[in-house]
Motif scaffolding. Sequence first.
Motif, PDB file in Angstrom:
ATOM      1  N   ALA A 102      10.526  11.706 -17.599  1.00  0.00           N
ATOM      2  CA  ALA A 102      10.516  13.203 -17.540  1.00  0.00           C
ATOM      3  C   ALA A 102      11.488  13.398 -16.328  1.00  0.00           C
ATOM      4  O   ALA A 102      12.206  14.441 -16.346  1.00  0.00           O
ATOM      5  N   LEU A 103      11.485  12.718 -15.246  1.00  0.00           N
ATOM      6  CA  LEU A 103      12.319  12.707 -14.142  1.00  0.00           C
ATOM      7  C   LEU A 103      13.909  12.597 -14.611  1.00  0.00           C
ATOM      8  O   LEU A 103      14.769  13.365 -14.290  1.00  0.00           O
ATOM      9  N   VAL A 104      14.042  11.547 -15.316  1.00  0.00           N
ATOM     10  CA  VAL A 104      15.503  11.165 -16.007  1.00  0.00           C
ATOM     11  C   VAL A 104      15.787  12.358 -16.740  1.00  0.00           C
ATOM     12  O   VAL A 104      16.914  12.726 -16.564  1.00  0.00           O
ATOM     13  N   LEU A 105      14.956  12.708 -17.731  1.00  0.00           N
ATOM     14  CA  LEU A 105      15.365  13.970 -18.564  1.00  0.00           C
ATOM     15  C   LEU A 105      15.794  15.303 -17.789  1.00  0.00           C
ATOM     16  O   LEU A 105      16.717  15.813 -18.175  1.00  0.00           O
ATOM     17  N   VAL A 106      14.864  15.654 -16.917  1.00  0.00           N
ATOM     18  CA  VAL A 106      15.304  16.731 -16.282  1.00  0.00           C
ATOM     19  C   VAL A 106      16.575  16.690 -15.443  1.00  0.00           C
ATOM     20  O   VAL A 106      17.300  17.518 -15.390  1.00  0.00           O
ATOM     21  N   LEU A 107      16.575  15.468 -14.993  1.00  0.00           N
ATOM     22  CA  LEU A 107      17.848  15.170 -13.952  1.00  0.00           C
ATOM     23  C   LEU A 107      19.152  15.117 -14.827  1.00  0.00           C
ATOM     24  O   LEU A 107      20.404  15.790 -14.550  1.00  0.00           O
ATOM     25  N   LEU A 108      18.939  14.622 -16.140  1.00  0.00           N
ATOM     26  CA  LEU A 108      20.104  14.695 -17.015  1.00  0.00           C
ATOM     27  C   LEU A 108      20.365  16.229 -17.340  1.00  0.00           C
ATOM     28  O   LEU A 108      21.860  16.772 -17.814  1.00  0.00           O
TER      29      LEU A 108
ATOM     30  N   SER B 191       0.786  -1.279   0.091  1.00  0.00           N
ATOM     31  CA  SER B 191      -0.045  -0.020  -0.136  1.00  0.00           C
ATOM     32  C   SER B 191       0.929   1.192  -0.028  1.00  0.00           C
ATOM     33  O   SER B 191       1.713   1.426   0.908  1.00  0.00           O
ATOM     34  N   GLY B 192       0.665   2.190  -0.928  1.00  0.00           N
ATOM     35  CA  GLY B 192       1.286   3.578  -0.865  1.00  0.00           C
ATOM     36  C   GLY B 192       2.560   3.527  -1.519  1.00  0.00           C
ATOM     37  O   GLY B 192       3.286   4.298  -1.613  1.00  0.00           O
ATOM     38  N   TYR B 193       3.175   2.177  -2.054  1.00  0.00           N
ATOM     39  CA  TYR B 193       4.438   2.276  -2.678  1.00  0.00           C
ATOM     40  C   TYR B 193       4.441   2.947  -3.767  1.00  0.00           C
ATOM     41  O   TYR B 193       5.520   3.946  -4.014  1.00  0.00           O
ATOM     42  N   ASP B 194       3.672   3.183  -4.831  1.00  0.00           N
ATOM     43  CA  ASP B 194       3.540   4.122  -5.938  1.00  0.00           C
ATOM     44  C   ASP B 194       3.590   5.400  -5.607  1.00  0.00           C
ATOM     45  O   ASP B 194       4.316   6.283  -6.066  1.00  0.00           O
ATOM     46  N   LEU B 195       2.708   5.804  -4.381  1.00  0.00           N
ATOM     47  CA  LEU B 195       2.641   7.292  -3.693  1.00  0.00           C
ATOM     48  C   LEU B 195       4.002   7.641  -3.318  1.00  0.00           C
ATOM     49  O   LEU B 195       4.533   8.661  -3.442  1.00  0.00           O
ATOM     50  N   ILE B 196       4.803   6.765  -2.473  1.00  0.00           N
ATOM     51  CA  ILE B 196       5.931   7.068  -1.705  1.00  0.00           C
ATOM     52  C   ILE B 196       7.245   7.408  -2.784  1.00  0.00           C
ATOM     53  O   ILE B 196       7.563   8.213  -2.835  1.00  0.00           O
ATOM     54  N   SER B 197       7.290   6.306  -3.858  1.00  0.00           N
ATOM     55  CA  SER B 197       8.219   6.575  -4.998  1.00  0.00           C
ATOM     56  C   SER B 197       7.894   7.928  -5.847  1.00  0.00           C
ATOM     57  O   SER B 197       8.846   8.480  -6.125  1.00  0.00           O
ATOM     58  N   ARG B 198       6.576   8.070  -6.116  1.00  0.00           N
ATOM     59  CA  ARG B 198       6.461   9.590  -6.680  1.00  0.00           C
ATOM     60  C   ARG B 198       7.004  10.691  -5.960  1.00  0.00           C
ATOM     61  O   ARG B 198       7.364  11.928  -6.383  1.00  0.00           O
ATOM     62  N   LEU B 199       6.553  10.679  -4.567  1.00  0.00           N
ATOM     63  CA  LEU B 199       6.815  11.797  -3.570  1.00  0.00           C
ATOM     64  C   LEU B 199       8.588  12.122  -3.475  1.00  0.00           C
ATOM     65  O   LEU B 199       9.019  12.867  -3.562  1.00  0.00           O
ATOM     66  N   LEU B 200       9.026  10.733  -3.589  1.00  0.00           N
ATOM     67  CA  LEU B 200      10.400  10.923  -3.439  1.00  0.00           C
ATOM     68  C   LEU B 200      11.089  11.391  -4.825  1.00  0.00           C
ATOM     69  O   LEU B 200      12.091  12.254  -4.967  1.00  0.00           O
ATOM     70  N   ALA B 201      10.559  11.054  -5.763  1.00  0.00           N
ATOM     71  CA  ALA B 201      11.000  11.664  -6.977  1.00  0.00           C
ATOM     72  C   ALA B 201      10.612  13.156  -7.152  1.00  0.00           C
ATOM     73  O   ALA B 201      11.581  13.754  -7.798  1.00  0.00           O
ATOM     74  N   ILE B 202       9.519  13.556  -6.748  1.00  0.00           N
ATOM     75  CA  ILE B 202       9.208  15.021  -6.797  1.00  0.00           C
ATOM     76  C   ILE B 202      10.224  15.668  -6.035  1.00  0.00           C
ATOM     77  O   ILE B 202      10.880  16.774  -6.217  1.00  0.00           O
TER      78      ILE B 202
ATOM     79  N   MET C 152       5.210  17.885 -12.719  1.00  0.00           N
ATOM     80  CA  MET C 152       4.956  16.611 -12.981  1.00  0.00           C
ATOM     81  C   MET C 152       3.490  16.115 -12.934  1.00  0.00           C
ATOM     82  O   MET C 152       3.219  15.366 -13.711  1.00  0.00           O
ATOM     83  N   LEU C 153       2.723  16.895 -12.060  1.00  0.00           N
ATOM     84  CA  LEU C 153       1.358  16.801 -12.237  1.00  0.00           C
ATOM     85  C   LEU C 153       0.631  16.957 -13.448  1.00  0.00           C
ATOM     86  O   LEU C 153      -0.196  16.468 -14.180  1.00  0.00           O
ATOM     87  N   THR C 154       1.279  18.068 -14.102  1.00  0.00           N
ATOM     88  CA  THR C 154       0.735  18.472 -15.437  1.00  0.00           C
ATOM     89  C   THR C 154       1.114  17.522 -16.498  1.00  0.00           C
ATOM     90  O   THR C 154       0.349  17.254 -17.367  1.00  0.00           O
ATOM     91  N   VAL C 155       2.490  17.148 -16.501  1.00  0.00           N
ATOM     92  CA  VAL C 155       3.056  16.091 -17.388  1.00  0.00           C
ATOM     93  C   VAL C 155       2.237  14.929 -17.276  1.00  0.00           C
ATOM     94  O   VAL C 155       1.672  14.489 -18.452  1.00  0.00           O
TER      95      VAL C 155
END
Length: 86
Positions: A65-71, A13-24, A43-46
Amino acid sequence: MFGATSGGFNPNSGYDLISRLLAIIILGGLGSIAGALVASVFMLTVVSLVDIWSPTWANAVFYAALVLVLLIRPTGFMGRQAVRAE
């Protein structure tokens, strides 16, 4: 509320939510609250735009998008460059 709307709790439960929050947080820049706000809106818009055309690709585009911006900008949107002490 999460348990009531998602059909209960399980070990994942919440694994996807936690991973998204960490990415943000990483995308906004560690230690930058304003950066986290900018990153969350971005990220919400994308994801919302991709979700309109193809919901199955929404998660993949989020992390792409996360990888692209961090590159392009490794410290995130509002992160500072590390200062080397001498």
